[in-house]
Scaffold this motif. Structure first.
Motif, PDB file in Angstrom:
ATOM      1  N   THR A   1      -4.798   7.744   5.113  1.00 58.70           N
ATOM      2  CA  THR A   1      -4.293   8.618   6.172  1.00 58.70           C
ATOM      3  C   THR A   1      -3.260   7.900   7.038  1.00 58.70           C
ATOM      4  O   THR A   1      -2.204   8.454   7.360  1.00 58.70           O
ATOM      5  CB  THR A   1      -5.461   9.137   7.041  1.00 58.70           C
ATOM      6  N   SER A   2      -3.543   6.667   7.401  1.00 53.03           N
ATOM      7  CA  SER A   2      -2.637   5.880   8.227  1.00 53.03           C
ATOM      8  C   SER A   2      -1.308   5.635   7.518  1.00 53.03           C
ATOM      9  O   SER A   2      -0.229   5.782   8.108  1.00 53.03           O
ATOM     10  CB  SER A   2      -3.300   4.549   8.582  1.00 53.03           C
ATOM     11  N   HIS A   3      -1.371   5.275   6.249  1.00 53.48           N
ATOM     12  CA  HIS A   3      -0.152   4.985   5.498  1.00 53.48           C
ATOM     13  C   HIS A   3       0.641   6.249   5.198  1.00 53.48           C
ATOM     14  O   HIS A   3       1.879   6.224   5.187  1.00 53.48           O
ATOM     15  CB  HIS A   3      -0.485   4.203   4.226  1.00 53.48           C
TER      16      HIS A   3
ATOM     17  N   ILE B   1       0.842  -1.203   0.000  1.00 52.53           N
ATOM     18  CA  ILE B   1       0.000   0.000   0.000  1.00 52.53           C
ATOM     19  C   ILE B   1       0.874   1.249   0.000  1.00 52.53           C
ATOM     20  O   ILE B   1       0.591   2.213  -0.730  1.00 52.53           O
ATOM     21  CB  ILE B   1      -0.983  -0.015   1.185  1.00 52.53           C
ATOM     22  N   ASN B   2       1.926   1.244   0.787  1.00 55.75           N
ATOM     23  CA  ASN B   2       2.834   2.393   0.797  1.00 55.75           C
ATOM     24  C   ASN B   2       3.459   2.616  -0.572  1.00 55.75           C
ATOM     25  O   ASN B   2       3.560   3.750  -1.037  1.00 55.75           O
ATOM     26  CB  ASN B   2       3.929   2.214   1.852  1.00 55.75           C
ATOM     27  N   ARG B   3       3.852   1.533  -1.218  1.00 54.66           N
ATOM     28  CA  ARG B   3       4.436   1.662  -2.557  1.00 54.66           C
ATOM     29  C   ARG B   3       3.406   2.193  -3.544  1.00 54.66           C
ATOM     30  O   ARG B   3       3.729   2.980  -4.440  1.00 54.66           O
ATOM     31  CB  ARG B   3       5.014   0.327  -3.027  1.00 54.66           C
ATOM     32  N   GLN B   4       2.155   1.798  -3.382  1.00 53.08           N
ATOM     33  CA  GLN B   4       1.080   2.301  -4.243  1.00 53.08           C
ATOM     34  C   GLN B   4       0.910   3.815  -4.042  1.00 53.08           C
ATOM     35  O   GLN B   4       0.787   4.559  -5.013  1.00 53.08           O
ATOM     36  CB  GLN B   4      -0.219   1.559  -3.906  1.00 53.08           C
TER      37      GLN B   4
ATOM     38  N   THR C   1      -7.095   8.760  -2.376  1.00 53.38           N
ATOM     39  CA  THR C   1      -8.102   7.715  -2.174  1.00 53.38           C
ATOM     40  C   THR C   1      -8.711   7.287  -3.504  1.00 53.38           C
ATOM     41  O   THR C   1      -8.862   6.095  -3.775  1.00 53.38           O
ATOM     42  CB  THR C   1      -9.195   8.216  -1.205  1.00 53.38           C
ATOM     43  N   LYS C   2      -9.054   8.268  -4.343  1.00 53.48           N
ATOM     44  CA  LYS C   2      -9.649   7.946  -5.649  1.00 53.48           C
ATOM     45  C   LYS C   2      -8.685   7.178  -6.544  1.00 53.48           C
ATOM     46  O   LYS C   2      -9.084   6.247  -7.236  1.00 53.48           O
ATOM     47  CB  LYS C   2     -10.079   9.230  -6.356  1.00 53.48           C
ATOM     48  N   LYS C   3      -7.427   7.565  -6.528  1.00 51.10           N
ATOM     49  CA  LYS C   3      -6.451   6.935  -7.421  1.00 51.10           C
ATOM     50  C   LYS C   3      -6.004   5.555  -6.947  1.00 51.10           C
ATOM     51  O   LYS C   3      -5.578   4.742  -7.750  1.00 51.10           O
ATOM     52  CB  LYS C   3      -5.242   7.843  -7.609  1.00 51.10           C
ATOM     53  N   THR C   4      -6.102   5.294  -5.642  1.00 58.45           N
ATOM     54  CA  THR C   4      -5.640   4.013  -5.102  1.00 58.45           C
ATOM     55  C   THR C   4      -6.781   3.057  -4.778  1.00 58.45           C
ATOM     56  O   THR C   4      -6.541   1.880  -4.513  1.00 58.45           O
ATOM     57  CB  THR C   4      -4.827   4.230  -3.812  1.00 58.45           C
ATOM     58  N   PHE C   5      -8.001   3.558  -4.743  1.00 56.71           N
ATOM     59  CA  PHE C   5      -9.180   2.766  -4.376  1.00 56.71           C
ATOM     60  C   PHE C   5      -9.089   2.239  -2.948  1.00 56.71           C
ATOM     61  O   PHE C   5      -9.642   1.200  -2.620  1.00 56.71           O
ATOM     62  CB  PHE C   5      -9.415   1.612  -5.366  1.00 56.71           C
ATOM     63  N   LEU C   6      -8.356   2.964  -2.107  1.00 56.81           N
ATOM     64  CA  LEU C   6      -8.238   2.621  -0.691  1.00 56.81           C
ATOM     65  C   LEU C   6      -9.195   3.493   0.110  1.00 56.81           C
ATOM     66  O   LEU C   6      -9.621   4.539  -0.356  1.00 56.81           O
ATOM     67  CB  LEU C   6      -6.810   2.868  -0.197  1.00 56.81           C
ATOM     68  N   SER C   7      -9.495   3.076   1.323  1.00 54.82           N
ATOM     69  CA  SER C   7     -10.355   3.893   2.177  1.00 54.82           C
ATOM     70  C   SER C   7      -9.570   5.112   2.665  1.00 54.82           C
ATOM     71  O   SER C   7      -8.341   5.094   2.739  1.00 54.82           O
ATOM     72  CB  SER C   7     -10.855   3.086   3.374  1.00 54.82           C
ATOM     73  N   ARG C   8     -10.302   6.143   3.015  1.00 58.19           N
ATOM     74  CA  ARG C   8      -9.667   7.363   3.521  1.00 58.19           C
ATOM     75  C   ARG C   8      -8.843   7.098   4.790  1.00 58.19           C
ATOM     76  O   ARG C   8      -7.706   7.550   4.882  1.00 58.19           O
ATOM     77  CB  ARG C   8     -10.748   8.421   3.757  1.00 58.19           C
ATOM     78  N   PRO C   9      -9.392   6.337   5.773  1.00 57.73           N
ATOM     79  CA  PRO C   9      -8.581   6.051   6.963  1.00 57.73           C
ATOM     80  C   PRO C   9      -7.301   5.279   6.638  1.00 57.73           C
ATOM     81  O   PRO C   9      -6.256   5.511   7.248  1.00 57.73           O
ATOM     82  CB  PRO C   9      -9.510   5.223   7.850  1.00 57.73           C
TER      83      PRO C   9
END
Length: 104
Positions: free
Chosen positions: A62-64, A29-32, A51-59
């Motif tokens: 933020t954490s990463h 995820i960090n590399r993404q 968030t939009k570009k990675t399709f990850l959640s906002r939290p």
């Protein structure tokens, strides 16, 4: 004959100093996020855009981002109430990695 192994203290010290950075770079995820941030300049990108570009959640983003900041890979530009994140590999992080590889 007894052989006593003494650890290379220089290598151990370099590994200890580099562990946070290496851990961050070892995380998918960090590399993404690094990849996404590499496409912008120092004006940076906000968490909703990441968030939009990675399709990850906002939290998750933020954490990463926090991990990447702690490792000296990402910096933040504050503009009013908005935060813009951008890549910045600190000289100390690069120096630590050089010392690690030189110790090996």
């Amino acid at each position: 004959m007894c052989v006593i192994y003494e650890p290379d203290t220089r290598l151990l010290q370099a590994l200890t100093q580099s562990s946070n950075l290496l851990s961050c770079l070892g995380n998918d995820i960090n590399r993404q996020i690094i990849s996404v941030l590499s496409s912008v300049d120092t004006n940076g990108m906000r968490v909703p855009e990441i968030t939009k570009k990675t399709f990850l959640s906002r939290p998750s983003v933020t954490s990463h981002i926090k991990e990447l900041q702690d490792a000296g890979i990402v910096r933040v530009l504050h503009q009013g109430t908005k935060n813009y994140y951008y890549l910045h590999i600190s000289d100390s992080s690069l120096q630590t990695m050089k010392e690690l590889f030189n110790s090996m």
